[in-house]
Design a protein around this motif. Structure first.
Motif, mmCIF file in Angstrom:
data_model
loop_
_atom_site.group_PDB
_atom_site.id
_atom_site.type_symbol
_atom_site.label_atom_id
_atom_site.label_comp_id
_atom_site.label_asym_id
_atom_site.label_seq_id
_atom_site.Cartn_x
_atom_site.Cartn_y
_atom_site.Cartn_z
ATOM 1 N N GLU A 115 0.829 -1.204 0.000
ATOM 2 C CA GLU A 115 0.000 0.000 0.000
ATOM 3 C C GLU A 115 0.863 1.252 0.000
ATOM 4 O O GLU A 115 1.922 1.295 0.635
ATOM 5 C CB GLU A 115 -0.925 -0.005 1.211
ATOM 6 C CG GLU A 115 -0.201 0.010 2.537
ATOM 7 C CD GLU A 115 -1.095 -0.322 3.718
ATOM 8 O OE1 GLU A 115 -1.128 0.481 4.663
ATOM 9 O OE2 GLU A 115 -1.743 -1.396 3.706
ATOM 10 N N ASP A 116 0.427 2.268 -0.739
ATOM 11 C CA ASP A 116 1.150 3.526 -0.878
ATOM 12 C C ASP A 116 2.548 3.337 -1.458
ATOM 13 O O ASP A 116 3.405 4.215 -1.337
ATOM 14 C CB ASP A 116 1.245 4.270 0.459
ATOM 15 C CG ASP A 116 -0.106 4.839 0.903
ATOM 16 O OD1 ASP A 116 -0.902 5.211 0.022
ATOM 17 O OD2 ASP A 116 -0.369 4.893 2.116
ATOM 18 N N GLY A 117 2.805 2.189 -2.077
ATOM 19 C CA GLY A 117 4.084 1.929 -2.715
ATOM 20 C C GLY A 117 5.166 1.467 -1.776
ATOM 21 O O GLY A 117 6.212 0.997 -2.213
ATOM 22 N N GLY A 118 4.951 1.566 -0.472
ATOM 23 C CA GLY A 118 5.950 1.167 0.505
ATOM 24 C C GLY A 118 5.705 1.832 1.842
ATOM 25 O O GLY A 118 4.831 2.700 1.975
ATOM 26 N N PRO A 119 6.475 1.487 2.864
ATOM 27 C CA PRO A 119 6.160 1.912 4.230
ATOM 28 C C PRO A 119 6.393 3.386 4.514
ATOM 29 O O PRO A 119 5.920 3.890 5.532
ATOM 30 C CB PRO A 119 7.094 1.032 5.082
ATOM 31 C CG PRO A 119 8.268 0.760 4.183
ATOM 32 C CD PRO A 119 7.669 0.624 2.809
ATOM 33 N N GLN A 120 7.121 4.099 3.624
ATOM 34 C CA GLN A 120 7.261 5.545 3.813
ATOM 35 C C GLN A 120 6.032 6.295 3.314
ATOM 36 O O GLN A 120 5.899 7.490 3.544
ATOM 37 C CB GLN A 120 8.500 6.067 3.088
ATOM 38 C CG GLN A 120 9.807 5.604 3.694
ATOM 39 C CD GLN A 120 11.011 6.134 2.930
ATOM 40 O OE1 GLN A 120 11.797 5.371 2.379
ATOM 41 N NE2 GLN A 120 11.157 7.446 2.883
ATOM 42 N N ARG A 121 5.159 5.612 2.576
ATOM 43 C CA ARG A 121 3.908 6.164 2.047
ATOM 44 C C ARG A 121 4.159 7.341 1.103
ATOM 45 O O ARG A 121 3.432 8.335 1.112
ATOM 46 C CB ARG A 121 2.954 6.556 3.188
ATOM 47 C CG ARG A 121 2.643 5.384 4.093
ATOM 48 C CD ARG A 121 1.463 5.587 5.005
ATOM 49 N NE ARG A 121 1.257 4.415 5.836
ATOM 50 C CZ ARG A 121 0.603 3.308 5.470
ATOM 51 N NH1 ARG A 121 0.079 3.237 4.260
ATOM 52 N NH2 ARG A 121 0.491 2.285 6.285
ATOM 53 N N ILE B 224 4.845 6.514 -4.701
ATOM 54 C CA ILE B 224 5.564 6.486 -5.970
ATOM 55 C C ILE B 224 5.977 5.056 -6.283
ATOM 56 O O ILE B 224 6.169 4.243 -5.375
ATOM 57 C CB ILE B 224 6.818 7.385 -5.945
ATOM 58 C CG1 ILE B 224 7.777 6.965 -4.820
ATOM 59 C CG2 ILE B 224 6.424 8.846 -5.789
ATOM 60 C CD1 ILE B 224 9.088 7.717 -4.805
ATOM 61 N N PRO B 225 6.143 4.727 -7.577
ATOM 62 C CA PRO B 225 6.632 3.396 -7.927
ATOM 63 C C PRO B 225 8.038 3.182 -7.373
ATOM 64 O O PRO B 225 8.895 4.075 -7.465
ATOM 65 C CB PRO B 225 6.648 3.397 -9.455
ATOM 66 C CG PRO B 225 5.800 4.560 -9.866
ATOM 67 C CD PRO B 225 5.875 5.554 -8.767
ATOM 68 N N ALA B 226 8.285 2.018 -6.787
ATOM 69 C CA ALA B 226 9.614 1.718 -6.276
ATOM 70 C C ALA B 226 10.615 1.592 -7.414
ATOM 71 O O ALA B 226 11.797 1.842 -7.245
ATOM 72 C CB ALA B 226 9.578 0.423 -5.455
ATOM 73 N N GLN B 227 10.150 1.192 -8.588
ATOM 74 C CA GLN B 227 10.984 1.090 -9.773
ATOM 75 C C GLN B 227 10.086 0.942 -10.992
ATOM 76 O O GLN B 227 8.928 0.589 -10.889
ATOM 77 C CB GLN B 227 11.937 -0.119 -9.691
ATOM 78 C CG GLN B 227 11.225 -1.430 -9.462
ATOM 79 C CD GLN B 227 12.158 -2.612 -9.379
ATOM 80 O OE1 GLN B 227 12.299 -3.374 -10.313
ATOM 81 N NE2 GLN B 227 12.807 -2.767 -8.220
ATOM 82 N N GLY B 228 10.614 1.249 -12.155
ATOM 83 C CA GLY B 228 9.926 0.907 -13.395
ATOM 84 C C GLY B 228 8.744 1.776 -13.735
ATOM 85 O O GLY B 228 8.856 2.987 -13.902
ATOM 86 N N ALA B 229 7.580 1.162 -13.781
ATOM 87 C CA ALA B 229 6.396 1.694 -14.440
ATOM 88 C C ALA B 229 5.952 3.052 -13.895
ATOM 89 O O ALA B 229 6.135 3.378 -12.733
ATOM 90 C CB ALA B 229 5.251 0.694 -14.303
#
Length: 412
Positions: A12-18, A21-26
């Motif tokens: 959720e939210d792309g990761g725990p920092q919220r 944003i995409p962690a990589q790529g798209a």
């Protein structure tokens, strides 16, 4: 994010920092002249989608009607077709108990983890259950974060008794230490960076670090954001590496929408707290209108140093640049933003929602620097989304909204 599976959107939210944003790529940049198209399907109650390996999309849903008569509810995970949204694989109904939207994530060990109600579950990538653990309190637990060391941290949702943090071993699905009692109740979901966990309580924000044996509170870092105010509690916090950002006046009366559902008579505020010194903080009214309220986090663009806040109850959205203090950039009125949002870091485009009782839900793409509307797509439905969208694999977006899941993509 070493505790998560490598990929664009494992949680959720792309990761725990919220950071949303995409962690990589798209990404999902909309270029001039392009228009959006929509594919939808009905769901039980959809909470979020997350991505695994290329082409893998997982959907978390849960039941609700049983909760109205005091019965236990259940959750379910599906792997869905990334284009048609049809079910490819489906878990059995997962025990939950008290209802509250939970969470699912793709762990660094390759498995799926779910926290819903008072249960934590481990599934394989075919949605087959591998293990479960009943959590200590007969209360809903509102999702979880994965630390860089792979441990899962969750907490009960409470506005009356002090919240308790539970740390779970992902292999054994058992607690690795005694529960850690927070200094106050907490409604908001947890956030994390590395092996440090941030908690927005009903009065203050504070944090814990993993010592190797337990979670230990940072005694030097705490900000009481409700002191000498009439504000109500805050929701989820965004951790941008330099500051913690969240919004208050989270108490509301949501039914089918957030519009006009504020409870506290004051305007809601955007709050910034320095991660290095909690005495360095700001709190600014978002709309300045009485009865302001939200149920979700702001959006932070670290590269452009822009933060976007909103007042869902009064249909106002605004942005500030935070390079040197908080400088107003733009303000939009009459936009029904209430859901978690998305940010394309390359283009500076954000995705949010709009809602009116006569039109239903609409997904909107805005330019973060100007607030200019770039595209919109109606997905319909009777409820305003307040949960978790995600990006997709090919310039597309998945949008969850209670009884409906939508894929928004560039039309041919």
């Amino acid at each position: 994010m070493s505790g998560y599976c490598p990929g664009p959107w494992p949680a959720e939210d792309g990761g725990p920092q919220r950071l949303a944003i995409p962690a990589q790529g798209a990404g999902f940049t909309v270029t001039p002249g392009e228009r959006l198209a929509v594919t939808t399907r009905r769901t039980m109650i959809s909470t979020m989608t997350v991505l695994g390996d290329p082409g893998e999309v997982y959907l978390l849903t849960h039941s609700a009607l049983r909760a109205r008569i005091g019965l236990s509810t259940t959750a379910r995970v599906e792997r869905i077709d990334p284009l048609t949204l049809e079910t490819i694989a489906r878990s059995a109904r997962l025990p939950g108990g008290p209802m509250w939207p939970g969470g699912v994530a793709v762990h660094g060990n390759g498995d799926l983890y779910v926290v819903y109600g008072r249960w934590a579950h481990r599934l394989d990538r075919h949605c087959r259950l591998k293990g479960s653990s009943e959590l200590p309190h007969d209360m809903p637990y509102n999702s979880f974060v994965v630390l860089d060391n792979g441990l899962l941290v969750t907490k009960n949702l409470s506005d009356r008794v002090c919240a308790r943090l539970t740390v779970i071993d992902p292999e054994t699905m058992t607690a690795v230490c005694a529960g850690v009692e927070c200094r106050e109740p907490s409604i908001a979901r947890l956030s994390a960076i590395g092996n440090q966990v941030y908690v927005v309580g009903t009065r203050s924000i504070f944090r814990y670090r993993w010592t190797g044996k337990t979670l230990e509170i940072d005694p030097a870092w705490r900000f009481d954001y409700t002191s000498r105010t009439r504000q109500s509690y805050g929701w989820d916090v965004v951790i941008d590496g330099a500051n913690a950002w969240f919004m208050d006046n989270g108490r509301h009366r949501y039914r089918t929408s957030m519009i006009g559902r504020g409870v506290v008579p004051t305007p809601n505020r955007l709050i910034r707290v320095s991660m290095t010194d909690a005495a360095d903080h700001d709190a600014i009214e978002i709309s300045g209108i009485a009865g302001g309220s939200i149920t979700n986090p702001p959006l932070v663009d670290r590269a452009r140093q822009i933060v976007v806040g909103y007042d869902s109850a009064n249909r106002v959205m605004a942005a500030w640049r935070f390079a040197d203090g908080l400088t107003p950039l733009w303000r939009k009125e009459g936009i029904g933003a209430a859901s978690h949002m998305l940010l394309d870091p390359g283009s500076g485009q954000i995705v949010t929602n709009d809602f009116a009782r006569n039109t239903g839900e609409v997904v909107v793409v805005l330019d973060i620097a100007t607030g200019a509307e770039l595209a919109r797509a109606a997905i319909g439905g009777l409820t305003q989304g307040v949960v978790f969208p995600s990006i997709g694999w090919g310039r597309d977006i998945y949008w969850c909204s209670m009884g409906k899941l939508a894929r928004i993509f560039i039309a041919d």
